[in-house]
Design a protein around this motif. Structure first.
Motif, PDB file in Angstrom:
ATOM      1  N   VAL A 134       3.216  -2.170   9.135  1.00 37.30           N
ATOM      2  CA  VAL A 134       2.786  -2.787   8.287  1.00 37.30           C
ATOM      3  C   VAL A 134       3.562  -2.936   7.192  1.00 37.30           C
ATOM      4  O   VAL A 134       4.309  -1.891   6.899  1.00 37.30           O
ATOM      5  N   GLU A 135       3.749  -4.108   6.514  1.00 41.12           N
ATOM      6  CA  GLU A 135       4.737  -4.349   5.713  1.00 41.12           C
ATOM      7  C   GLU A 135       4.562  -3.327   4.457  1.00 41.12           C
ATOM      8  O   GLU A 135       3.503  -3.262   3.874  1.00 41.12           O
ATOM      9  N   ALA A 136       5.514  -2.955   3.877  1.00 37.49           N
ATOM     10  CA  ALA A 136       5.527  -1.920   2.605  1.00 37.49           C
ATOM     11  C   ALA A 136       4.970  -2.768   1.494  1.00 37.49           C
ATOM     12  O   ALA A 136       5.229  -3.601   1.203  1.00 37.49           O
ATOM     13  N   LYS A 137       4.243  -1.899   0.901  1.00 38.32           N
ATOM     14  CA  LYS A 137       3.426  -2.447  -0.282  1.00 38.32           C
ATOM     15  C   LYS A 137       4.138  -2.728  -1.277  1.00 38.32           C
ATOM     16  O   LYS A 137       3.872  -3.810  -1.957  1.00 38.32           O
ATOM     17  N   ALA A 183      -1.127  -4.512  -8.358  1.00 36.43           N
ATOM     18  CA  ALA A 183      -2.154  -5.350  -8.281  1.00 36.43           C
ATOM     19  C   ALA A 183      -3.231  -5.066  -9.551  1.00 36.43           C
ATOM     20  O   ALA A 183      -3.859  -6.165 -10.100  1.00 36.43           O
ATOM     21  N   THR A 184      -3.317  -3.623  -9.902  1.00 33.15           N
ATOM     22  CA  THR A 184      -3.763  -3.542 -11.056  1.00 33.15           C
ATOM     23  C   THR A 184      -3.307  -4.401 -12.408  1.00 33.15           C
ATOM     24  O   THR A 184      -3.740  -4.783 -13.384  1.00 33.15           O
ATOM     25  N   ASP A 185      -1.974  -4.163 -12.393  1.00 31.78           N
ATOM     26  CA  ASP A 185      -1.179  -4.781 -13.445  1.00 31.78           C
ATOM     27  C   ASP A 185      -1.248  -6.263 -13.484  1.00 31.78           C
ATOM     28  O   ASP A 185      -1.316  -7.003 -14.442  1.00 31.78           O
ATOM     29  N   LEU A 212       4.440 -10.766  -4.719  1.00 29.93           N
ATOM     30  CA  LEU A 212       3.004 -11.298  -5.506  1.00 29.93           C
ATOM     31  C   LEU A 212       3.910 -11.550  -6.870  1.00 29.93           C
ATOM     32  O   LEU A 212       3.421 -12.598  -7.644  1.00 29.93           O
ATOM     33  N   ALA A 213       4.796 -10.697  -7.185  1.00 31.35           N
ATOM     34  CA  ALA A 213       5.435 -11.042  -8.811  1.00 31.35           C
ATOM     35  C   ALA A 213       6.178 -12.358  -8.704  1.00 31.35           C
ATOM     36  O   ALA A 213       6.102 -13.176  -9.663  1.00 31.35           O
ATOM     37  N   TRP A 222      -2.514 -11.137  -3.746  1.00 36.83           N
ATOM     38  CA  TRP A 222      -3.114 -10.054  -4.770  1.00 36.83           C
ATOM     39  C   TRP A 222      -3.901  -9.140  -3.876  1.00 36.83           C
ATOM     40  O   TRP A 222      -4.020  -7.915  -4.000  1.00 36.83           O
ATOM     41  N   LYS A 223      -5.004  -9.731  -3.191  1.00 32.24           N
ATOM     42  CA  LYS A 223      -5.484  -8.948  -2.169  1.00 32.24           C
ATOM     43  C   LYS A 223      -5.158  -8.027  -1.455  1.00 32.24           C
ATOM     44  O   LYS A 223      -5.483  -6.873  -1.292  1.00 32.24           O
ATOM     45  N   ALA A 224      -3.882  -8.587  -0.801  1.00 31.99           N
ATOM     46  CA  ALA A 224      -3.237  -7.627   0.178  1.00 31.99           C
ATOM     47  C   ALA A 224      -2.332  -6.512  -0.490  1.00 31.99           C
ATOM     48  O   ALA A 224      -2.193  -5.324   0.141  1.00 31.99           O
TER      49      ALA A 224
END
Length: 347
Positions: free
Chosen positions: A16-19, A96-98, A26-27, A87-89
């Motif tokens: 799984v790709e690193a968060k 995601a919170t930020d 996302l940024a 964002w969901k991922a």
């Protein structure tokens, strides 16, 4: 997961790709949609923290600017969908919170744009993101009251209200509402009567000219109103011809674009159309008729026989063959095997 020797993942690799990598992506996406919106006069970050009537006003203004053309609208919505999925991922990463305040603006602006263009219901990842935003335990910078959103019944457009909206400066929004109404209306009308395809093609040509810049927003809006008036007239034609919508569709397929008929010949074709629709609905369109070769063939043969017996002599063999095939194709498309049709669905 197996080791490298077993044909699986190599030692040290993660399935799984690193968060953090997802957070970085996302940024980048948020920066991209921020730049895109800014290029079209919308500062997304100004929407953060805005509430009440100020939010309604900001949302309306931002929507107006992003509805300036179909290309701009699609560009924003595509980027919004990508941000929503990413964002969901990323959740539950801190990133995601930020990003939540910015995502609230993006998702609700995308919803408003889709509502104005005739697709108020979001689906898939956008819907799940909206739910996550609502359910989050973190503080949300503003709360949207659904009652403050302007809901438009695209089947009953109020032209006075549209004109007022246009005069008030929301020209792109007014044009987008009218365009969406005409597109939905024409989709139904063409399903009922394929001979109306010319109207749909005319609308697409108008949209293309506007998007290419050859028409300004005032000219585009006037063209849309003129098309709406012609559709009103077209929808009353069945009454003038003393035919039902189903019968009118058959009549049009038999007479457009050819042949040229006298009044008495038109009357003959109308009689054939009435009798054919009656026979189809009372005798031939049995349950699951489309699923069995025998019942399909029976419908096709009946159409050929009735047209052969009832059409005037102006229909030569070549024209007769084309018209018979066209009528059968319409019947096959418009009437389902469960007894329903596009006409019942439109009521």
């Amino acid at each position: 997961y197996g080791s490298d020797s077993g044909g699986g993942v190599a030692p040290g690799d993660l399935p799984v790709e690193a968060k953090q990598k997802q957070a970085d992506q996302l940024a980048e996406m948020l920066s991209e949609i921020d730049r895109y919106a800014a290029n079209h006069g919308v500062d997304l970050r100004r929407g953060i923290g805005v509430a009440g009537f100020d939010w309604v006003a900001w949302l309306a203004e931002a929507t107006e600017k992003l509805l300036v053309s179909d290309d701009v609208r699609r560009g924003f919505l595509t980027r919004a969908d990508m941000c929503a999925g990413q964002w969901k991922a990323v959740k539950p990463h801190q990133a995601a919170t930020d990003a939540q305040p910015m995502m609230s603006v993006i998702v609700r602006l995308a919803q408003r744009i889709r509502m104005e263009t005739g697709n108020p219901d979001i689906s898939g990842v956008m819907e799940s993101v909206e739910q996550l935003l609502q359910e989050s335990v973190d503080a949300i910078p503003f709360i949207i009251d659904p009652s403050t959103a302007t809901k438009v019944d695209l089947g009953q457009i109020d032209f006075d209200a549209l004109a007022a909206l246009f005069s008030a400066g929301r020209k792109a929004t007014a044009a987008a509402r009218l365009q969406a109404s005409l597109e939905q209306r024409l989709a139904r009308m063409v399903r009922e009567n394929p001979s109306r395809l010319d109207y749909a093609e005319k609308l697409q040509e108008m949209i293309a000219r506007y998007n290419q810049g050859s028409k300004n927003i005032e000219e585009f809006f006037e063209e849309l109103k003129m098309l709406a008036a012609s559709l009103n007239d077209e929808e009353q034609r069945a009454v003038r011809e003393e035919l039902s919508e189903e019968e009118l569709a058959i009549f049009d397929l038999l007479t457009k674009p050819d042949p040229t008929l006298t009044k008495s010949q038109e009357a003959e074709v109308k009689r054939v159309a009435r009798e054919l629709v009656a026979k189809l609905k009372t005798e031939l369109l049995v349950l699951d008729w489309k699923q069995r070769q025998a019942t399909r063939a029976a419908v096709q043969v009946a159409i050929q026989d009735m047209l052969d017996q009832g059409l005037p002599e102006v229909y030569d063999r070549g024209l007769f063959s084309r018209k018979s095939a066209t009528v059968f194709e319409h019947v096959f498309s418009a009437y389902q095997g469960d007894g329903t049709s596009v006409y019942e669905a439109s009521v």
